[in-house]
Design an enzyme around this catalytic site. Structure first.
Site, mmCIF file in Angstrom:
data_model
loop_
_atom_site.group_PDB
_atom_site.id
_atom_site.type_symbol
_atom_site.label_atom_id
_atom_site.label_comp_id
_atom_site.label_asym_id
_atom_site.label_seq_id
_atom_site.Cartn_x
_atom_site.Cartn_y
_atom_site.Cartn_z
ATOM 1 N N LYS A 172 14.419 -46.691 -49.185
ATOM 2 C CA LYS A 172 13.357 -47.668 -48.175
ATOM 3 C C LYS A 172 12.569 -46.856 -47.577
ATOM 4 O O LYS A 172 11.421 -47.169 -47.524
ATOM 5 C CB LYS A 172 14.578 -48.549 -47.287
ATOM 6 C CG LYS A 172 15.326 -49.313 -48.028
ATOM 7 C CD LYS A 172 16.060 -50.424 -46.977
ATOM 8 C CE LYS A 172 16.872 -51.388 -47.799
ATOM 9 N NZ LYS A 172 17.664 -52.422 -46.834
ATOM 10 N N ARG A 173 12.826 -45.790 -47.225
ATOM 11 C CA ARG A 173 11.846 -44.758 -46.158
ATOM 12 C C ARG A 173 10.418 -44.772 -47.275
ATOM 13 O O ARG A 173 9.568 -44.626 -46.773
ATOM 14 C CB ARG A 173 12.489 -43.603 -46.088
ATOM 15 C CG ARG A 173 11.775 -42.696 -45.286
ATOM 16 C CD ARG A 173 12.479 -41.166 -45.050
ATOM 17 N NE ARG A 173 11.369 -40.249 -44.530
ATOM 18 C CZ ARG A 173 11.588 -39.032 -44.489
ATOM 19 N NH1 ARG A 173 12.840 -38.542 -44.827
ATOM 20 N NH2 ARG A 173 10.851 -38.153 -44.169
#
Length: 486
Positions: free
Chosen positions: A252-253
């Site tokens: 997700k980062r």
């Protein structure tokens, strides 16, 4: 033989871009060969919110332009297309496997399995579940006690299984390294490796194209296919999407967000389809921009890279901007309108003056408008009288000796300009700068911040013309008041 592919998401409501790419590859393969693409919902593990999650998946596919020939809302000859509604099919297949000796009831407890695993670890050997000797009397006693059991597949030992993967090539696995795996849980629900085989056979899937994380599952599924007497489909396992410039799986980062994120940001579905198709697939060494029709015409699995493809946000924005350039003005207005409406910057039916202003802003922003939500980030000040100054711009451009006096003079210039259009404004401000001996940058930059609140943006004269005389002068006055108050 007609090519039939499928995408079978679990209804979590989160369509990761890697999953969407896998669905796209399935869809392109089917469309390229004039076959069928099926959508199946693997919801046996879902307890709630299935309907809303499925709705989000379908909405995402419709937005992308990925249509399905069979599945939810479409139906088809192999309905239902939800695993939770296909229990009878799995029960019948399980009965056949038990009758043929390929499956058995496993009455072992969690504590017993944990002890066996611990014993294997002490012996430093890999733990593989195998059926322990039992007797019909013991099984009858377990049954009379109501002892729960799982249904397990009896893995034959001493074999080497080979999968001819259309992307990975030949992949081998020794059956001695596969434990007797569960087909049906004690609560009666089927596991993926079992239900997927039954569904793929009944739905006549010819090509199973899925994420490479399922490659290890394929050997267990191969055994189930064999035991039920079913022909094997072709398999193709798509490498995962990696973090930018890395081989690590996308997190997700680094952009592992749902497709809904890109929809909310105002990306173009044509651009997203183009980008995801190129993520690990290429037609040649140079082609980057493909229409939907061109992708269908040119796609083939033999051009899918067998290594992970890195997510490249810069390339995504480049492809998006290339597609945005092709849009007619009407489509751009339709694209930005929901964002303006949601923020209360535009309301009600779109009248002619408001449409004209939106078109003028879009034209002024030019290539800066890459996604539709950029209309808020780059052009909000065109649609509101509430001016918000960027603090850094104020410090750098306005809080300087002589700037307030110059803004008062420019206010007078704007009050006298006639007509209030780009060529006349440009000449008047150039004349002012020349008359007072100011470099143009020392005039244009403060005037921009005083009228737009921002240090950068479209051409200043276009901004002034769009805002109009009264708004520009009111903003200059508000800016001077702010400077006086410190």
């Amino acid at each position: 033989m007609s090519v039939r592919t499928r995408f079978a998401p679990s209804p979590t409501g989160f369509l990761h871009i890697g999953g969407v790419r896998t669905a796209l590859f399935n869809w392109l393969l089917a469309r390229h060969h004039g076959g069928q693409f099926l959508l199946r919902i693997d919801d046996t593990d879902q307890q709630r919110h299935v309907e809303e999650a499925v709705a989000q998946i379908l909405e995402g596919f419709r937005w992308m332009g990925i249509d399905w020939d069979e599945g939810p809302e479409v139906g088809g000859p192999h309905a239902p297309y939800f695993q939770s509604r296909r229990t009878e099919r799995y029960t019948e297949a399980a009965r056949r496997l038990v009758a043929s000796g390929h499956a058995y009831r496993d009455y072992s407890t969690e504590a017993e399995r944990a002890a066996d695993k611990e014993s294997s670890e002490r012996a430093k050997v890999a733990y593989r579940f195998r059926r322990k000797p039992t007797t019909p009397e013991a099984e009858a006693r377990f049954e009379a006690e109501g002892r729960p059991f799982a249904l397990r597949f009896r893995v034959p030992l001493g074999r080497t299984l080979i999968i001819h993967d259309l992307i990975k090539g030949d992949v081998a696995q020794k059956t001695d390294e596969i434990g007797d795996f569960v087909l049906v849980r004690p609560d009666g629900s089927p596991l993926y490796n079992f239900a997927s085989v039954v569904d793929d056979v009944e739905m006549r899937i010819t090509h199973v194209v899925r994420a490479e994380e399922h490659l290890s599952n394929t050997f267990s599924q191969l055994l189930v296919f064999e035991a039920l007497g079913y022909p094997l489909p072709a398999f193709a396992h798509v490498p995962y999407v990696a973090e930018p410039g890395s081989k690590k799986k996308l997190s997700k980062r680094f952009g592992a967000v749902g497709l809904d994120h890109f929809i909310r940001e105002g990306f173009l579905p044509e651009a997203m389809m183009n980008y995801l198709a190129r993520l690990g697939w290429s037609f040649d060494a140079s082609s980057e921009i493909f229409t939907r029709a061109e992708l269908i015409e040119k796609f083939s699995l033999d051009r899918v890279n067998s290594s992970p493809a890195s997510h490249d946000p810069d390339k995504l924005f480049w492809i998006e901007s290339e597609w945005m350039k092709t849009l007619p003005m009407e489509r751009k207005v339709e694209g930005v309108l929901p964002f303006l409406t949601r923020e209360g910057l535009v309301s009600g039916p779109l009248d002619a003056p408001t449409r004209a202003r939106i078109e003028a802003v879009i034209t002024a922003l030019g290539d800066r408008l890459k996604v539709f939500s950029d209309i808020l980030k780059l052009g909000r000040y065109f649609f509101t009288e509430a001016l918000t100054h960027d603090p850094d711009a104020v410090k750098k451009r306005l809080r300087k000796q002589g700037v307030p006096a110059m803004l008062e003079q420019l206010d007078a210039v704007l009050g006298a300009v006639e007509p209030f259009d780009v060529p006349t404004l440009e000449k008047a401000i150039h004349d002012y700068a020349e008359m007072h001996g100011h470099p143009m940058g020392q005039v244009v930059n403060p005037l921009r911040v005083a009228t737009t609140g921002q240090a950068v943006g479209p051409g200043l004269y276009e901004c002034l013309a769009i805002l109009g005389r009264n708004s520009c002068r009111a903003r200059i006055k508000a800016t001077l008041e702010m400077l006086r108050q410190g």
